[in-house]
Design an enzyme around this catalytic site. Structure first.
Site, PDB file in Angstrom:
ATOM      1  N   HIS A 156      23.031   3.483  37.201  1.00  0.00           N
ATOM      2  CA  HIS A 156      22.400   4.024  38.403  1.00  0.00           C
ATOM      3  C   HIS A 156      20.887   3.864  38.303  1.00  0.00           C
ATOM      4  CE1 HIS A 156      25.978   6.919  39.371  1.00  0.00           C
ATOM      5  NE2 HIS A 156      26.178   5.694  39.824  1.00  0.00           N
ATOM      6  N   LYS A 176      24.205  -4.165  39.720  1.00  0.00           N
ATOM      7  CA  LYS A 176      23.511  -4.351  40.992  1.00  0.00           C
ATOM      8  C   LYS A 176      22.103  -4.865  40.750  1.00  0.00           C
ATOM      9  CE  LYS A 176      25.923  -0.876  43.765  1.00  0.00           C
ATOM     10  NZ  LYS A 176      25.772   0.344  44.591  1.00  0.00           N
ATOM     11  N   ARG A 201      36.016   5.125  37.508  1.00  0.00           N
ATOM     12  CA  ARG A 201      34.593   5.245  37.144  1.00  0.00           C
ATOM     13  C   ARG A 201      34.124   6.690  37.347  1.00  0.00           C
ATOM     14  NH1 ARG A 201      29.593   2.214  37.114  1.00  0.00           N
ATOM     15  NH2 ARG A 201      28.034   2.972  38.594  1.00  0.00           N
ATOM     16  N   TYR A 252      28.062  14.149  39.957  1.00  0.00           N
ATOM     17  CA  TYR A 252      29.094  14.513  38.978  1.00  0.00           C
ATOM     18  C   TYR A 252      28.926  15.937  38.484  1.00  0.00           C
ATOM     19  CZ  TYR A 252      29.966   9.563  39.245  1.00  0.00           C
ATOM     20  OH  TYR A 252      30.238   8.312  39.722  1.00  0.00           O
TER      21      TYR A 252
END
Length: 371
Positions: free
Chosen positions: A343, A247, A320, A352
């Site tokens: 991230h 990203k 993922r 997570y």
């Protein structure tokens, strides 16, 4: 913005603006669709059709809308309509981000007097945890490509414990990217039929490719768009690393293990059976020779996953999630997982820890005699 400007011209200019700011094509397409959706809603407002004229635009139907007269209440009316239609909170959050970005662009580039979307509140996201596979289920999914029977599709089949694809982006800011798939990558002409068995070279090569895709998705925990964007030159065979473009056009290097390396080597040896004029340096190809698209990857994950009725139905993003959760369960540092996943903030990775704790609680309640 001239008096003869059209909605299409203004939205196109906004799309160019997004791309110039290194917004991913996926996000840009979603934002443009969201802005167009709002303007389609706003054109039905009598007030906006009869505005001062300073911001009047012509729609495709010939109607006129004064975007300079848009106020907070007009945006709220649209959001109410979305809520009435059952839009998810994540979808609403993305749409608010889109119109907020559009009107900020309008103030800077279209001489709009203000940004009415700046005062919109973003709804809190649902606290639903991502669905993940157990380690053995992940291993079974990956091995399924080699053992999969031809003619069994199971694509999109829903089972208890998951939706058609729990791998849609958790930020809610990404639209489905099937429209970007290269037609040359379409797998619908593959030999997955009764007359094309495991002895068919193309069918065998396809299973080799699918096994490599599944291995790489789980081994690297990359996003599906990052996987489909890989070129052969992005592979560092000596270090067992890949370079992915994430990203915001941010590059990162991601390691992969021995099973993935072997699967990748097998695929690279078979890749020439797929190559054609549109192949270029793309790592993974469709049967027509073009770069494989995200839609095909989603379909193959669902297809092979359907072999195990006990496993939740996940997509590539579910793999993922599974990889990150399994690493955390085995002692990986949260900061390392953040770097692996790409991230930008730790808050995205911390989910997570909740998944891992939930799994621990479930196990405790199931096996402890005093639970």
């Amino acid at each position: 913005m001239s008096p003869s400007s059209t909605v299409a011209e203004v939205v196109s200019g906004y799309a160019d603006h997004l791309r110039s700011r290194d917004v991913s094509e996926h996000t840009a397409r979603a934002y443009v669709a969201d802005v167009s959706d709002f303007l389609d809603h706003a054109v039905h407002s009598t007030k906006l059709r009869q505005g001062s004229g300073e911001g009047h635009l012509t729609t495709a139907s010939g109607a006129r809308i004064d975007i300079a007269a848009i106020e907070l209440d007009d945006l709220r009316s649209w959001l109410i309509a979305l809520d009435d239609a059952g839009a998810a909170k994540s979808t609403v959050a993305r749409k608010i981000a889109a119109v907020r970005s559009f009107f900020a662009y309008g103030v800077s580039n279209l001489a709009l007097p203000n940004n009415p979307a700046a005062r919109l509140r973003t709804p809190k996201k649902d606290s639903r945890l991502p669905t993940v596979l157990k380690p053995q289920q992940a291993a079974d999914l990956i091995s399924a490509a080699e053992n999969h029977r031809t003619g069994v599709t199971g694509v999109g089949r829903r089972r208890k414990g998951g939706s058609a694809d729990n791998g849609t982006d958790t930020s809610g800011l990404m639209a489905d990217d099937s429209s970007t798939s290269d037609p040359a990558a379409d797998d619908t002409t593959t030999g997955d039929s009764a007359q094309h068995g495991k002895n068919d070279p193309l069918d065998a090569a396809k299973r080799i490719r699918d096994a490599a895709i599944l291995e790489m998705l789980y081994a690297t925990a990359v996003r599906v768009s990052e996987l489909t964007g890989l070129d052969r030159s992005d592979i560092d065979h000596r270090a067992s690393m890949i370079t992915v473009l994430g990203k915001g056009n941010k590059e990162r290097r991601v390691p992969f293990g021995t099973p993935a390396r072997r699967a990748l080597d097998d695929w690279l040896a078979a890749r020439e059976l797929f190559t054609g004029p549109h192949s270029g340096d793309a790592l993974f190809l469709g049967v027509r020779g073009g770069r494989i698209g995200a839609r095909q990857v989603r379909e193959l994950v669902h297809r092979y996953g359907s072999d195990d009725p006990s496993a939740p139905d996940i997509g590539p993003h579910g793999l993922r999630h599974s990889a990150a959760t399994h690493m955390l369960d085995r002692g990986a540092d949260l900061r390392q997982i953040q770097e692996l996943l790409g991230h930008s903030t730790m808050s995205s990775t911390q989910i997570y820890t909740q998944v891992s704790m939930q799994r621990l609680q479930d196990t405790y309640r199931r096996v402890h005699p005093r639970a």
